[in-house]
Structures are given as C-alpha cells and as structure tokens.
Design a protein around this motif. Structure first.
Motif, PDB file in Angstrom:
ATOM      1  N   ALA A  30     -35.978 -45.790 -38.306  1.00  0.00           N
ATOM      2  CA  ALA A  30     -35.209 -47.033 -38.336  1.00  0.00           C
ATOM      3  C   ALA A  30     -33.999 -46.957 -37.419  1.00  0.00           C
ATOM      4  O   ALA A  30     -33.667 -47.928 -36.718  1.00  0.00           O
ATOM      5  N   CYS A  70     -36.226 -49.147 -44.805  1.00  0.00           N
ATOM      6  CA  CYS A  70     -36.416 -47.777 -44.314  1.00  0.00           C
ATOM      7  C   CYS A  70     -35.468 -46.807 -45.010  1.00  0.00           C
ATOM      8  O   CYS A  70     -35.808 -45.642 -45.226  1.00  0.00           O
ATOM      9  N   ARG A 116     -44.738 -52.251 -38.465  1.00  0.00           N
ATOM     10  CA  ARG A 116     -44.561 -51.311 -37.344  1.00  0.00           C
ATOM     11  C   ARG A 116     -45.221 -51.857 -36.070  1.00  0.00           C
ATOM     12  O   ARG A 116     -44.678 -51.725 -34.970  1.00  0.00           O
ATOM     13  N   HIS A 154     -37.204 -43.439 -44.301  1.00  0.00           N
ATOM     14  CA  HIS A 154     -37.555 -43.385 -42.874  1.00  0.00           C
ATOM     15  C   HIS A 154     -36.290 -43.548 -42.025  1.00  0.00           C
ATOM     16  O   HIS A 154     -36.162 -44.481 -41.220  1.00  0.00           O
TER      17      HIS A 154
END
Length: 990
Positions: free
Chosen positions: A700, A691, A662, A696
């Motif tokens: 993404a 992801c 990240r 996520h």
C-alpha cells in the motif's frame, strides 16, 4: 361469490387457437401477449428462463410490455397472480392450462389401458381428445426453438392418443366377438357381438381417413387391418394389407414391417385372438449395442463425485453432468455407467449431430435400430427399451439441449425402467432432471517446498505427473515439484488443460511451460491427430460453447476476461458497456459452463479467461477502464465504512474483490485513463486503511508513494489524504522519518483547507510515531491535541480513538493507573459505537496493563478475548500483538514452552507485515525463553533485537526495560567465561 354461486376461473387454451377464456368468454389479447401466453403455457408450472423465452422467438425488447399486458388480461379472466416473474424468468400456473389437463388425462388413460380396464381407458381418452379444438396446438401461431419442438410433441401426442384409443376399442370388440361364439341361447353374447362389429366398422371408417392422412404410419395400417377383419371379414382384411404393401413399395421401395406382416397372416387364418393388438414380442434382454467405450487411462480424483452420481441414478431417472469443456464429463459418465451393475448401458456420442430435431434419429441409428420413415424414431427407441432396465448415456448434449430434453421426457414417460445419464455444458431443463456439476480437479496450495510424493496425493497434480511421464517416458524431476503445483493452479485444475500441458513435456521442462503458458495460447494444443477437434485445444472447447450463444452474449463474455478474480452480477453489469441488453446474458454464460457461479459470485476458470482475453483484442482498454472505475467506486465506498462504524461490511466486500482491486490499481497506474482522473491516487488512498487492517503495509505504501510522485498537481484534499495514509503506513513499517515527513505534508494541506477533523487524524499518527520512539511526553501532547479537535468537531468515534491511543502510550510509559482509567472508558465507548477492531484493541491494552501489574489471570482472560476477536476480524497486526502479550504472560507464570509457542506465532506475523518495532520486542522475550537452556542462542536473539532498534531508532519501551535488562544481566553472568558472542549480544543496561 355472486348470487351464492362461485365464479368459474378462466382457462388457458393451447389445443387449438391460443385463447384466454374468462367466465364471460374469450379475453382479447394483443399479439405479443398471446405469444408469451403460448410459450409459458407450453411449460406451465415451470419457470421459463429469459434465455428460453428469447430462444422461443419472443421479442426481448417488448417482453416487459407483453408481460404487463398478459398479467392484466389474466386478471380480467379471473386468473390474477397466475403469471409470476422471478429473477430467473417467468412462470404460468399450470392448473389453468388445457394442455396440462390433457396430458394428465392421457397418463391416466394409459394407466387404465395397461391395467386392462379398457372401458374406463376409452372414456379417459375421449375426455382428453375432446379438449382439442383444432388439428394442431397453437393453431396458426409460429414459435421457434424448443417451443416449436414442444408444439410438435403435443401434436404427435394427439396422434398416438387416437391410435391408443382405437386399440382399446378394437380389443374390446375382439373380446366381444370371441364371446359371441357361445351358444345362440346366450342372447347377451350375440348382442354384444353385433355391437362389437358395429364398433369395429366405425373404427375402420375413421382409420381409413387416418391412413389417408398418414399413409406411411405403419401403426395405422395395423389398426385398420384389425378393424376391417372384425367388421368385414378376412377378404376385406386381405385387401387392406395388399394396399399397404403397394403404398410402402411405391413411396419407400420397402415392404411393410414384421408386425404388419404377422398381423396379416393371422387375419388370413381368421385368428381374431392375434388380430386386435400387434403381437407382443417374446420378452428378451435388450441388445448390448453401443456400449460405453473402455477408457485407456485411469480416472483420478473423482471417487466422491462417482459416488454422488451413483446415488443420484439410484433415486432419479435423469441425471445430467454439467461442467465446462474439458472438465472430464465424458470420462466420468463412462466410469459411472461401468459402476451400474444391473442395467445394460448404451452410450451415444452426440457431438457430430448438428440439429436438435436430429437427436432421436441419431440415437436410434447409433443403437442399430432400422430407420423406418413410417415409424417415429422415438417409437422405435421406446419399443426397443420396453420395460427392460437400461441406462442410456447421452454424451455432448450442450448444442442439442432442446432435442435431448424432449427425447428424455418422451422415453422416460414410456419406458418405466429406463434411466438416462447425460453430459452437457448446460442442463437439459427436462422435468425431474438432477444436475450434478463437474468441477475442476482439487489442487494443492501454491507454495514453496512441495515434493512429488505430496503432489501425487492431489488429483490435479497427480494427473499431470502421470500424463507427463506417459508422454515423455520419464518421471518429472523432483526439482520441478513447485513448478507442477504452480502450473496446475494456472490451469485451474481443468483436466483437458492439464493433459494438453503434459503433452508438451517431451520438449519443454515444467518451469518453461509455466513461463510460456501465460502468453502463448498455442502451447495448449494436442499433438494427437485422432483427438476430437473440440478437445485438441482449450480454445476449441471454449469456442464450441460460444457457438451456441448470440453475438452480443459472446461480446459480453469477452469483457468478463478483465476480472482478475471472482465478481458479482453488479460488477459484471459495470463492464457490460453496451455489449448486450439481454438481462439473462450472465445466466446464459453460466448455463453454458463458461462462467462458474457460487453463492452469488462468478468467475472464469483461468484457461477460459485467457481465451476470452485473447478474443477481447482492441476492446481491452475500454473494458479495463470500466472495470477499474467500478472497483474504484467500490473501494471508496468501503473505505468510508472502514474509517467509520461498519468495518466488518467494508472488510468483507474488499476481501471478496481483492484480486480485482489489485488489477484495477495496476491498470490505473499504468494507463492513467482520462475517464478516471487521478484514479491511481484515489484508489491507493481508498485502499490504505484496508491494507493496514490486512497487513499489506509495503504494498500500500508503494502504491501511495508512486501515485503521489505522479500526481504533483492533484487537488490538495486528495494529496493530503494520500500523504496522511502514507504517514500511517510508514509508521507501521517503522520508517519514522518518512512518516513524519508525510504527516507534515498532510498537516500543512489540511491547515490550508481548514479541515480540522483531518488535522486531528494526522496528530494521531504523529502521536504514534513519538510513542514508538519512546517519546512519551511528545506522544501524549499530539494525542491530547487530536482529542480536543475531535471534541470540537463533535466526532465521538475520533475522540474515543484518541483516548485509546493515549492509554496505549501510558502503559508503554509505565503509567498503568492512567492507562487503565482511559482504556476502561474507551472500551465502553467502542462497544457502544460498534467499532469491533477498536474494541478488541481496548481489550488487548487492558490485558497489557493487567500483565505489568502482575494480575496474570485477568491478563490471560482479556488477551484471549482480544485474540479471538482479532482472529475473527482477520487483523494480523492485532493477532501478532495479542500473541506477544500472551507469551509474556506465560513467561511470568513459568511456562516457557507455552510462551515460546505464542512468541513464535507473534514473530512470524510481525515479520510478515513488516513491523520491526514489535519484532524487536518479541526477539527480546524469546531471549528470556532460551536464557537458561541455550544462552548462546538467547544472546544472538538479543543482539538481533538490538540491531533492529538501532536501525529504526526506537529504544526498548519503558514498561519492557526491566525485563530486558534482567535478561541481559543474566546472560552476561552466564556467558562471562570468555565464550565468543556476536556483536551487541551483551547489551548494556537500557
């Protein structure tokens, strides 16, 4: 074997000029190899770390060459394999080194001497001392650091060994002289007396030379006086004492010590019984000096660690507490000393001592022992401790590691009941040392909804609450509980940082401290002028550790600040970028407690990392670019695994580095460094599948959309891959128009490039979009087209995935026979290919088929197996789906309470990842759960599901329609009495 005789192996000789002796004589050694042999020989049998080799004065650049030369010379000398290289350093086998044999013989001689076997003791002393080929060890070879201290220790050992041998000789002579006082007829006694006198005379001659060499060494004067008394009588002994008095007066301005005066008085009386050995003091308890200070505050959260320290001290004689500055090592040592009920505890703070060689004198001075230039401080300490049970606490040893380790080795050898407890940011590396790491304090999870009562059960937050109240005079407000948990997490549970933050509470609220602490390093500053400088700020604690390291290692430390989470050694090398060529730099930082190490991963505690980042200054862009480039390579390599057969390996790597990935994404998007072209678009694409598996979706998709907008002229292949991944994520988020738009762009790019396999992947995504919209014929067409392309490309895994999705579409459409046929085939496929996630999906889909066919037992078995596999993979989408279907199984079998448990877990998962399509289906199932006990709530749930379906444009799947219609009809009947209902609560038949 040669001619029936064993060839004698070579020897490493340090007690004189450094030599490697083989069976045929001395083996020639180059200068660098000779120095390396000397350094390794000083700690023979132990691994000598790379940092220690450098500290001893060896050239790190030439180390490999010198090691190769030494290994060759050892082999020629019959010692092949004696030199061993390890990841942490080098080791020389000890059995070939004369210094180790000397020390072993010396220990045995001292044991015989203590046991009264003086004849055997003299023989062992002689054997040990004849190993010396010159006055000093390593004759003519200069080394630095700890090696120089080791050389001095060896030299001092020889001096003491000679004195101990003379003591044995004189004791025997005294015994013989006393025995010669028997009647003259006892000729044996007379002869023994004559021989004893001759031995004493010889000893006196040697001791005269010894006193001339060391005129202020009081022990030699004592031995000389005794020998002179035995050989030449009281008058000569008196003359020796008078010379000693003049020598000490002229050179020191003091009188001789008490022991020499007592010995002279005994000699004056002709009292031979007291003369041979210095009079032993009467047994007494050791003085209670330098007791550990009494702490003013309670020790929190360290009960288990205190118990571990107590156990270690019970079984070992040297225990070192190691941790970063501000971890609370001193406080722990004081508490541990207080728990030792038996021995007297002495506490010595070494923070102000500037050199390792000053350690013995500083300890002796703190303990109130007379500093006698003629008496080694180690001798004074050993005499004071004697055989008493004493716990010696050495505090703040990190800048004096060599000196503290050397003192520990000498005192523990000479004082059998002594135990030592040290605190340091680095181990002392002494023999038989037990190292106990002192970690930060335990923390609560950073989440909403904390209470002060709950925070008081966690050591870190309790410390803050107590210190804040003591500083401000009032308790922390209940509304600041979540901020307290967040603050302690920001400080990584480091006690010093927590106490410094608590000191700001008279002026700032806890949320204000949290807001400022990330940018203002000056905030963590003690307002108390009496606080030791190293504890006034976290920065001072870090700097005091950095001061012990070379400049290039300090620069390397600064670059490690760019890591947002833990990292491995390969990642550390990637950001090194010319700061240091020292292969031990990372180990040095770990040993200095600036970097934590755990199972091959490393990290900087947050307060330490912030200080490193502040030091990095202008080098931040280069360091962050190197960091981002490395993690881009990691992500791209792992992405290939995730899209292939090695999912578990790729997942493990990316999960370990999630925080760094990240951070790399943020830097590449913000700076877009030229050194990493299209870096943000490449990394967003490489992380898309990860992801998707982690759930996520929004994060993404946001990365991909922003990067595609920034890089409109990126290579077509890269933009196509990014668009395909954006289509996949948009589909999972139920944004079907966006998914179709991105899929169209990806398909056009791949057609232009002629990439058939990539085209097939886009068809899979389009088939999924159509399936969720209940367009089952269109979905089947896309999926059949994908399967055909994969067959054309020879991609077996791609074909298997297309077949599975075709089975998925079939059971949602209600075609259970076709679904089972396809799903059984692809399950075997995936098991053989090793695709764990796809195999779990096949099990789940087969469980759904069994459910809708009414075979609830088989459905339960298949879905439980799928749930177990999804949970092991950490795949939230699969976990949510499996709980959804298990809830439906429980509904079919009439167990509404169990159904609700599964459906609640499914609902939470789908809401978290953003899958609104499945959220609607779960709400419809929950409406059936509550249809009888709470029809109003059931109607609300059904209405919520209807609103979601309207918003995303996805009707109820065909296989679910009968159940949903039945629930709606039952609710219309139950609530047909005019009870007001929310909009769309009474949905029409689907």
């Amino acid at each position: 074997m040669t001619d029936g005789l064993r060839v004698r192996p070579g020897q490493v000789r340090l007690l004189g000029p450094v030599e490697l002796a083989g069976p045929g004589g001395a083996i020639p050694l180059a200068s660098g190899a000779r120095r390396l042999l000397a350094v390794l020989g000083l700690r023979a049998g132990e691994i000598v770390g790379w940092a220690q080799l450098n500290a001893a004065g060896l050239d790190p650049v030439a180390l490999d060459r010198d090691a190769a030369a030494l290994a060759g010379a050892l082999a020629r000398g019959g010692l092949r394999g004696a030199l061993q290289t390890r990841a942490s350093g080098m080791r020389l086998a000890g059995r070939y080194v004369d210094a180790l044999r000397y020390q072993d013989e010396l220990r045995r001689a001292r044991a015989r001497r203590a046991g009264g076997d003086l004849a055997e003791a003299i023989s062992l002393y002689d054997r040990a001392l004849t190993r010396w080929r010159a006055e000093g060890p390593l004759d003519g070879l200069a080394l630095g650091g700890w090696a120089a201290a080791e050389v001095k220790r060896l030299s001092d050992s020889r001096t003491r060994a000679r004195e101990e041998r003379w003591d044995c000789v004189l004791r025997r002579a005294a015994e013989a002289v006393r025995a010669s006082g028997a009647p003259v007829a006892d000729r044996a006694a007379v002869v023994a007396g004559i021989e004893a006198t001759d031995a004493a005379a010889a000893a006196a001659a040697e001791l005269e030379a010894g006193v001339a060499k060391h005129p202020l060494r009081e022990r030699r004067w004592e031995l000389l006086l005794t020998a002179t008394l035995l050989a030449h009588g009281r008058g000569a002994a008196k003359s020796v004492y008078e010379r000693a008095v003049r020598t000490f007066a002229d050179q020191l301005g003091v009188e001789p010590g008490e022991r020499l005066r007592a010995l002279a008085a005994a000699a004056e009386r002709g009292d031979i019984a007291d003369a041979p050995a210095p009079p032993r003091p009467e047994p007494r308890a050791p003085r209670r000096v330098a007791a550990p200070p009494v702490p003013l505050t309670s020790l929190l959260g360290r009960d288990a660690l205190l118990a571990e320290i107590g156990t270690a001290l019970a079984g070992h004689r040297l225990v070192t507490l190691v941790g970063p500055g501000g971890a609370g090592k001193t406080r722990l040592a004081i508490a541990a000393a207080g728990r030792q009920g038996g021995p007297v505890a002495w506490f010595v703070d070494l923070s102000v001592v500037d050199r390792p060689v000053r350690v013995p004198a500083a300890v002796a001075e703190t303990l109130g022992l007379r500093e006698d230039p003629g008496l080694d401080p180690v001798d004074a300490l050993a005499e004071e401790v004697g055989e008493h049970e004493v716990l010696l606490v050495l505090d703040n040893c990190e800048h004096l590691v060599t000196g503290c380790g050397e003192l520990a080795a000498q005192l523990l050898e000479r004082c059998p009941a002594l135990r030592m407890l040290a605190t340091s940011r680095a181990p002392l590396r002494a023999r038989d040392e037990v190292v106990i790491p002192v970690p930060p304090l335990p923390l609560p999870a950073v989440a909403a909804g904390h209470t002060l009562a709950e925070l008081a059960t966690h050591a870190a937050t309790r410390l803050f609450l107590e210190r804040a109240q003591a500083r401000s005079g009032r308790p922390v407000p209940e509304g600041s509980a979540d901020a307290v948990a967040q603050l302690c997490a920001e400080l990584d549970g480091l006690p010093l940082a927590i106490e410094l933050a608590a000191a700001r509470t008279p002026l700032l609220s806890v949320p204000e401290i949290v807001a400022r602490i990330r940018t203002d390093l000056r905030l963590l500053h003690s307002p108390d002028p009496t606080t030791p400088p190293r504890h006034r700020t976290v920065a001072a604690a870090v700097e005091s550790s950095l001061d012990q390291l070379a400049p290039d290692v300090r620069r390397f430390f600064e670059r490690l600040a760019v890591f947002a989470g833990s990292f491995d050694a390969v990642a550390a090398d990637a950001v090194r970028a010319g700061t240091t060529s020292d292969p031990t730099a990372l180990d040095q930082l770990v040993n200095a407690s600036l970097v934590e190490s755990n199972a091959g991963r490393y990290r900087l505690l947050m307060p330490i990392r912030r200080h490193a980042l502040a030091r990095l200054h202008a080098d931040v862009p280069a360091a962050r670019t190197a960091h981002a480039a490395y993690f881009l390579r990691v992500a791209e390599a792992a992405d290939a695994d995730l899209r292939g057969h090695a999912q578990e390996a790729g997942l493990a790597r990316l999960r370990a580095d999630a925080a760094n990935l990240r951070a790399a994404m943020a830097w590449l998007a913000e700076a877009r460094p030229i050194a990493v072209p299209y870096g943000d678009l490449r990394l967003a694409t490489a992380l898309a599948m990860f992801c998707r598996i982690e759930g996520h979706y929004r994060e993404a998709l946001g990365w991909l959309c922003a990067a595609l907008a920034r890089h409109t002229r990126a290579p077509a292949l890269l933009r196509g891959a990014a668009a395909a991944d954006a289509a996949m994520l948009a589909m999972l988020l139920c944004d079907y128009p966006a998914a179709a738009e991105y899929a169209g762009a990806a398909s056009a790019a791949y057609r232009a490039l002629g990439d058939r396999r990539a085209e097939a992947r886009v068809e899979l995504i389009l088939g999924s979009v159509a399936r969720e919209r209940a367009q089952y014929t269109a979905s089947a067409a896309h999926l059949d087209k994908a399967a055909a392309i994969y067959v054309e490309c020879g991609d077996e895994l791609g074909e298997a995935r297309a077949v599975q999705l075709r089975g998925f579409t079939a059971w949602l459409a209600g075609d259970f026979d076709r679904a089972e046929l396809r799903l059984r085939a692809c399950r075997r496929w995936f098991e053989r290919l090793g695709d764990a996630e796809a195999a779990a999906s096949a099990l789940m889909n087969l469980g759904a088929v069994a459910l809708y066919r009414g075979d609830t037992d088989r459905a339960t078995s298949l879905l439980d197996a799928a749930l177990e596999r999804y949970a092991a993979l950490g795949f939230p989408e699969g976990v949510g789906w499996a709980h959804n279907l298990r809830g439906l199984v429980e509904l079919r079998t009439g167990r509404a309470d169990r159904a609700e448990e599964h459906l609640a877990l499914s609902l939470a998962t789908h809401r978290k990842v953003g899958d609104r399509w499945r959220t609607a289906s779960v709400l419809e199932a929950l409406a059936e759960v509550h249809r009888r006990d709470d029809p109003t709530r059931a109607a609300e749930l059904l209405a919520d599901a209807g609103r979601i379906r309207d918003e995303i444009g996805a009707p109820v799947p065909a296989c679910e329609r009968p159940d949903t219609e039945a629930t709606a009809a039952a609710l219309r009947a139950a609530l047909g009495d005019g009870t007001p209902l929310p909009a769309r609560a009474l949905i029409p038949p689907v």
